[in-house]
Write a protein that holds these residues in place. Structure first.
Motif, PDB file in Angstrom:
ATOM      1  N   PHE A 151       0.836  -1.204   0.000  1.00  9.40           N
ATOM      2  CA  PHE A 151       0.000   0.000   0.000  1.00  9.40           C
ATOM      3  C   PHE A 151       0.873   1.258   0.000  1.00  9.40           C
ATOM      4  O   PHE A 151       0.626   2.201  -0.755  1.00  9.40           O
ATOM      5  N   ILE A 152       1.923   1.259   0.834  1.00  8.64           N
ATOM      6  CA  ILE A 152       2.831   2.406   0.910  1.00  8.64           C
ATOM      7  C   ILE A 152       3.484   2.651  -0.454  1.00  8.64           C
ATOM      8  O   ILE A 152       3.577   3.789  -0.922  1.00  8.64           O
ATOM      9  N   SER A 153       3.934   1.568  -1.107  1.00  8.12           N
ATOM     10  CA  SER A 153       4.621   1.720  -2.395  1.00  8.12           C
ATOM     11  C   SER A 153       3.671   2.217  -3.484  1.00  8.12           C
ATOM     12  O   SER A 153       4.052   3.051  -4.310  1.00  8.12           O
ATOM     13  N   ILE A 154       2.434   1.713  -3.492  1.00 10.34           N
ATOM     14  CA  ILE A 154       1.450   2.161  -4.486  1.00 10.34           C
ATOM     15  C   ILE A 154       1.062   3.612  -4.231  1.00 10.34           C
ATOM     16  O   ILE A 154       0.948   4.424  -5.157  1.00 10.34           O
ATOM     17  N   PHE A 155       0.882   3.959  -2.973  1.00 12.28           N
ATOM     18  CA  PHE A 155       0.527   5.337  -2.626  1.00 12.28           C
ATOM     19  C   PHE A 155       1.625   6.296  -3.086  1.00 12.28           C
ATOM     20  O   PHE A 155       1.352   7.324  -3.713  1.00 12.28           O
ATOM     21  N   LYS A 156       2.865   5.937  -2.798  1.00  8.05           N
ATOM     22  CA  LYS A 156       3.987   6.800  -3.166  1.00  8.05           C
ATOM     23  C   LYS A 156       4.139   6.900  -4.678  1.00  8.05           C
ATOM     24  O   LYS A 156       4.500   7.949  -5.223  1.00  8.05           O
ATOM     25  N   LYS A 157       3.820   5.812  -5.382  1.00  8.34           N
ATOM     26  CA  LYS A 157       3.906   5.802  -6.843  1.00  8.34           C
ATOM     27  C   LYS A 157       2.979   6.851  -7.451  1.00  8.34           C
ATOM     28  O   LYS A 157       3.365   7.570  -8.380  1.00  8.34           O
ATOM     29  N   TYR A 158       1.759   6.959  -6.927  1.00  6.83           N
ATOM     30  CA  TYR A 158       0.778   7.861  -7.517  1.00  6.83           C
ATOM     31  C   TYR A 158       0.747   9.246  -6.872  1.00  6.83           C
ATOM     32  O   TYR A 158       0.510  10.240  -7.551  1.00  6.83           O
ATOM     33  N   ALA A 159       0.979   9.320  -5.564  1.00 14.44           N
ATOM     34  CA  ALA A 159       0.923  10.616  -4.880  1.00 14.44           C
ATOM     35  C   ALA A 159       2.300  11.266  -4.741  1.00 14.44           C
ATOM     36  O   ALA A 159       2.397  12.439  -4.396  1.00 14.44           O
TER      37      ALA A 159
END
Length: 262
Positions: A238-246
């Motif tokens: 979740f952290i990696s996906i969040f950082k990818k988009y935000a």
């Protein structure tokens, strides 16, 4: 579904706009972001968005020039977001038919109202274009029946989007829709990408991040709890996906944007 292109050179502002509202709730989808006016112009030509949301003062090409040149290639409605010291450019914007001229800092209700105005203008532009191409169908077009057939998102893609909205908090994938729609995963993904610019999985993850940001803004939720609520069983993923988009971590977003307007 109205396709929206965001053009803003300041990344934090661009991301703030991108995740400020649930676009699907207003029958919109952000198909792409552009980093400057030249980048925006190229994406206008390539993606043919319905609505452009843009800053004015940007490197390489400013927002006014981008809109002027873009309108020579494609018809769209535009919303300008600027600083107070750029308001003198409103006259030029009006001459280009800009729908709204908003001043930073931008509040969500201002953006929503501007979107509704832009959508109305897009609908009028669509009717004009369709009538021009089908003069014999004028009465049917004005009754909106023809317009629904000509401009609405396809039935399959609409069902896929609705499925994400209803089930994003669960463990889902495009394969869940194969039997339901009686079509292959490959075809559905191709159809979805053609109309939204995203694969189904990318759209699902972006929507989950959008919904997680709504919770982060309140500042009352733990990040690991939000991850679980958004359908992410793996907290680190979740952290990696969040950082990818935000482009920042959930904790950083919560600290910077919590209980703030854009």
């Amino acid at each position: 579904m109205f396709k929206v292109l965001l053009v803003e050179d300041e990344e934090m502002i661009r991301r703030g706009i991108r995740y400020s509202i649930d676009w699907l709730q207003y029958d919109c989808i952000v198909i792409e972001e552009a980093l400057n006016g030249q980048d925006g112009y190229e994406k206008i030509c390539e993606l043919k968005p319905d609505i452009i949301i843009t800053d004015i003062n940007m490197p390489i090409k400013d927002g006014i020039s981008m809109i002027r040149e873009g309108l020579q290639k494609h018809t769209f409605s535009s919303i300008i977001i600027s600083g107070y010291n750029e308001f003198h450019l409103a006259k030029q914007a009006l001459q280009l038919g800009v729908t709204e001229f908003l001043v930073k800092p931008l509040e969500d209700d201002q953006l929503i109202a501007a979107l509704e105005s832009a959508k109305t203008k897009v609908d009028l532009q669509r009717k004009y274009e369709v009538i021009s191409n089908h003069p014999q169908e004028t009465e049917e077009i004005l009754s909106s029946k023809f317009m629904q057939k000509e401009t609405k998102t396809s039935r399959y893609v609409s069902q896929m989007i609705a499925y994400v909205q209803e089930n994003y908090a669960k463990k889902i994938s495009i394969h869940d829709l194969v039997e339901q729609l009686d079509l292959s995963a490959y075809y559905l993904n191709q159809k979805f990408k053609a109309e939204t610019s995203y694969t189904f999985n990318e759209f699902l993850n972006r929507y989950r991040i959008q919904k997680s940001i709504e919770l982060l803004k309140t500042g009352d939720n733990k990040v690991y709890t939000i991850a679980q609520d958004m359908g992410f069983s793996d907290y680190k993923y979740f952290i990696s996906i969040f950082k990818k988009y935000a482009q920042i971590t959930p904790s950083q977003y919560q600290e910077h944007f919590g209980n703030k307007n854009l």
